[in-house]
Design a protein around this motif. Structure first.
Motif, mmCIF file in Angstrom:
data_model
loop_
_atom_site.group_PDB
_atom_site.id
_atom_site.type_symbol
_atom_site.label_atom_id
_atom_site.label_comp_id
_atom_site.label_asym_id
_atom_site.label_seq_id
_atom_site.Cartn_x
_atom_site.Cartn_y
_atom_site.Cartn_z
ATOM 1 N N MET A 1 0.849 -1.184 0.000
ATOM 2 C CA MET A 1 0.000 0.000 0.000
ATOM 3 C C MET A 1 0.890 1.242 0.000
ATOM 4 O O MET A 1 1.983 1.247 0.546
ATOM 5 C CB MET A 1 -0.897 -0.040 1.250
ATOM 6 C CG MET A 1 -1.947 1.032 1.339
ATOM 7 S SD MET A 1 -3.056 1.021 -0.077
ATOM 8 C CE MET A 1 -3.584 2.696 -0.105
ATOM 9 N N ALA A 2 0.354 2.308 -0.592
ATOM 10 C CA ALA A 2 1.095 3.566 -0.688
ATOM 11 C C ALA A 2 1.316 4.158 0.708
ATOM 12 O O ALA A 2 0.423 4.131 1.555
ATOM 13 C CB ALA A 2 0.324 4.542 -1.551
ATOM 14 N N ASN A 3 2.513 4.668 0.932
ATOM 15 C CA ASN A 3 2.843 5.236 2.245
ATOM 16 C C ASN A 3 2.804 6.756 2.251
ATOM 17 O O ASN A 3 2.266 7.360 3.174
ATOM 18 C CB ASN A 3 4.240 4.772 2.687
ATOM 19 C CG ASN A 3 4.233 3.316 3.080
ATOM 20 O OD1 ASN A 3 3.249 2.826 3.618
ATOM 21 N ND2 ASN A 3 5.310 2.617 2.798
ATOM 22 N N THR A 4 3.388 7.374 1.217
ATOM 23 C CA THR A 4 3.470 8.830 1.214
ATOM 24 C C THR A 4 2.182 9.448 0.696
ATOM 25 O O THR A 4 1.383 8.792 0.028
ATOM 26 C CB THR A 4 4.645 9.294 0.334
ATOM 27 O OG1 THR A 4 4.390 8.910 -1.002
ATOM 28 C CG2 THR A 4 5.950 8.704 0.796
ATOM 29 N N LYS A 5 2.032 10.724 1.004
ATOM 30 C CA LYS A 5 0.845 11.460 0.571
ATOM 31 C C LYS A 5 0.749 11.475 -0.960
ATOM 32 O O LYS A 5 -0.324 11.265 -1.522
ATOM 33 C CB LYS A 5 0.928 12.887 1.123
ATOM 34 C CG LYS A 5 -0.328 13.684 0.954
ATOM 35 C CD LYS A 5 -0.209 15.032 1.650
ATOM 36 C CE LYS A 5 -1.472 15.843 1.493
ATOM 37 N NZ LYS A 5 -1.375 17.157 2.134
ATOM 38 N N ALA A 7 2.066 9.335 -3.065
ATOM 39 C CA ALA A 7 1.808 7.983 -3.579
ATOM 40 C C ALA A 7 0.331 7.631 -3.433
ATOM 41 O O ALA A 7 -0.251 6.977 -4.306
ATOM 42 C CB ALA A 7 2.672 6.967 -2.849
ATOM 43 N N LYS A 8 -0.270 8.085 -2.327
ATOM 44 C CA LYS A 8 -1.709 7.839 -2.129
ATOM 45 C C LYS A 8 -2.529 8.578 -3.178
ATOM 46 O O LYS A 8 -3.497 8.040 -3.721
ATOM 47 C CB LYS A 8 -2.132 8.274 -0.722
ATOM 48 C CG LYS A 8 -1.617 7.343 0.362
ATOM 49 C CD LYS A 8 -1.981 7.842 1.743
ATOM 50 C CE LYS A 8 -1.375 6.935 2.805
ATOM 51 N NZ LYS A 8 -1.596 7.405 4.160
ATOM 52 N N LYS A 9 -2.137 9.813 -3.462
ATOM 53 C CA LYS A 9 -2.833 10.596 -4.487
ATOM 54 C C LYS A 9 -2.676 9.936 -5.852
ATOM 55 O O LYS A 9 -3.640 9.831 -6.616
ATOM 56 C CB LYS A 9 -2.282 12.022 -4.531
ATOM 57 C CG LYS A 9 -2.971 12.885 -5.568
ATOM 58 C CD LYS A 9 -2.454 14.310 -5.553
ATOM 59 C CE LYS A 9 -3.130 15.135 -6.619
ATOM 60 N NZ LYS A 9 -2.657 16.530 -6.618
ATOM 61 N N ALA A 11 -2.263 6.830 -6.472
ATOM 62 C CA ALA A 11 -3.097 5.626 -6.483
ATOM 63 C C ALA A 11 -4.556 5.988 -6.749
ATOM 64 O O ALA A 11 -5.246 5.296 -7.515
ATOM 65 C CB ALA A 11 -2.964 4.887 -5.159
ATOM 66 N N ARG A 12 -5.029 7.081 -6.143
ATOM 67 C CA ARG A 12 -6.412 7.524 -6.383
ATOM 68 C C ARG A 12 -6.604 7.925 -7.835
ATOM 69 O O ARG A 12 -7.614 7.594 -8.463
ATOM 70 C CB ARG A 12 -6.764 8.718 -5.477
ATOM 71 C CG ARG A 12 -6.936 8.374 -4.023
ATOM 72 C CD ARG A 12 -7.593 9.521 -3.242
ATOM 73 N NE ARG A 12 -6.965 10.820 -3.425
ATOM 74 C CZ ARG A 12 -5.986 11.304 -2.655
ATOM 75 N NH1 ARG A 12 -5.509 10.573 -1.651
ATOM 76 N NH2 ARG A 12 -5.482 12.496 -2.876
ATOM 77 N N GLN A 13 -5.632 8.664 -8.379
ATOM 78 C CA GLN A 13 -5.720 9.108 -9.771
ATOM 79 C C GLN A 13 -5.722 7.919 -10.726
ATOM 80 O O GLN A 13 -6.483 7.888 -11.691
ATOM 81 C CB GLN A 13 -4.565 10.047 -10.108
ATOM 82 C CG GLN A 13 -4.673 11.396 -9.448
ATOM 83 C CD GLN A 13 -3.431 12.250 -9.653
ATOM 84 O OE1 GLN A 13 -2.324 11.734 -9.738
ATOM 85 N NE2 GLN A 13 -3.630 13.558 -9.719
ATOM 86 N N ALA A 14 -4.874 6.946 -10.435
ATOM 87 C CA ALA A 14 -4.793 5.754 -11.285
ATOM 88 C C ALA A 14 -6.123 5.004 -11.277
ATOM 89 O O ALA A 14 -6.574 4.501 -12.310
ATOM 90 C CB ALA A 14 -3.672 4.851 -10.814
ATOM 91 N N GLU A 15 -6.756 4.948 -10.124
ATOM 92 C CA GLU A 15 -8.041 4.273 -9.995
ATOM 93 C C GLU A 15 -9.103 4.972 -10.854
ATOM 94 O O GLU A 15 -9.873 4.317 -11.557
ATOM 95 C CB GLU A 15 -8.458 4.298 -8.519
ATOM 96 C CG GLU A 15 -9.451 3.241 -8.130
ATOM 97 C CD GLU A 15 -9.676 3.228 -6.630
ATOM 98 O OE1 GLU A 15 -10.857 3.228 -6.234
ATOM 99 O OE2 GLU A 15 -8.689 3.240 -5.869
ATOM 100 N N ARG A 16 -9.124 6.309 -10.794
ATOM 101 C CA ARG A 16 -10.084 7.077 -11.601
ATOM 102 C C ARG A 16 -9.824 6.888 -13.084
ATOM 103 O O ARG A 16 -10.756 6.674 -13.871
ATOM 104 C CB ARG A 16 -10.014 8.564 -11.248
ATOM 105 C CG ARG A 16 -10.809 8.929 -10.015
ATOM 106 C CD ARG A 16 -11.069 10.424 -9.944
ATOM 107 N NE ARG A 16 -9.852 11.215 -9.963
ATOM 108 C CZ ARG A 16 -9.202 11.629 -8.877
ATOM 109 N NH1 ARG A 16 -9.638 11.286 -7.680
ATOM 110 N NH2 ARG A 16 -8.124 12.360 -8.982
ATOM 111 N N ARG A 17 -8.560 6.971 -13.485
ATOM 112 C CA ARG A 17 -8.199 6.817 -14.903
ATOM 113 C C ARG A 17 -8.568 5.432 -15.418
ATOM 114 O O ARG A 17 -9.030 5.281 -16.546
ATOM 115 C CB ARG A 17 -6.704 7.056 -15.101
ATOM 116 C CG ARG A 17 -6.332 8.512 -15.252
ATOM 117 C CD ARG A 17 -4.945 8.666 -15.842
ATOM 118 N NE ARG A 17 -3.944 7.877 -15.118
ATOM 119 C CZ ARG A 17 -3.233 8.322 -14.090
ATOM 120 N NH1 ARG A 17 -3.404 9.559 -13.650
ATOM 121 N NH2 ARG A 17 -2.345 7.553 -13.496
#
Length: 90
Positions: A1-5, A7-9, A11-17
């Motif tokens: 799982m993403a640790n940094t802020k 990396a989390k962002k 991951a969210r962008q990749a999910e939307r795309r």
């Protein structure tokens, strides 16, 4: 799982795309299927009409990066050739 802020962002962008790209790819497949169904029915006019509707959709997917440019061109070319052959056989 993403640790940094960041990396989390990412991951969210990749999910939307992924969701958007999946919808676009599905839309292209639907348009291509309509052309193939028209070819299978033997109706050249309907096939031509369906291809005219599918062509911009296929090229748009290439410009958005869903399909490679050459893949999109190849799909259009092969569908056009099948429609042309439909007229020759009749």
């Amino acid at each position: 799982m993403a640790n940094t802020k960041s990396a989390k962002k990412a991951a969210r962008q990749a999910e939307r795309r992924t969701l958007v790209n999946k919808a676009r790819k599905s839309r292209v497949r639907t348009f291509v299927r309509k052309v193939e169904e028209a070819i299978a029915s033997g109706d050249k006019e309907a096939a031509n009409l369906a291809l005219r509707e599918a062509q911009p959709e296929i090229m748009r997917s290439a410009s958005k990066g869903i399909l490679h440019k050459n893949t999109a061109s190849r799909k259009i070319s092969r569908l056009s050739a099948r429609i042309k052959a439909l007229g020759q056989a009749a």
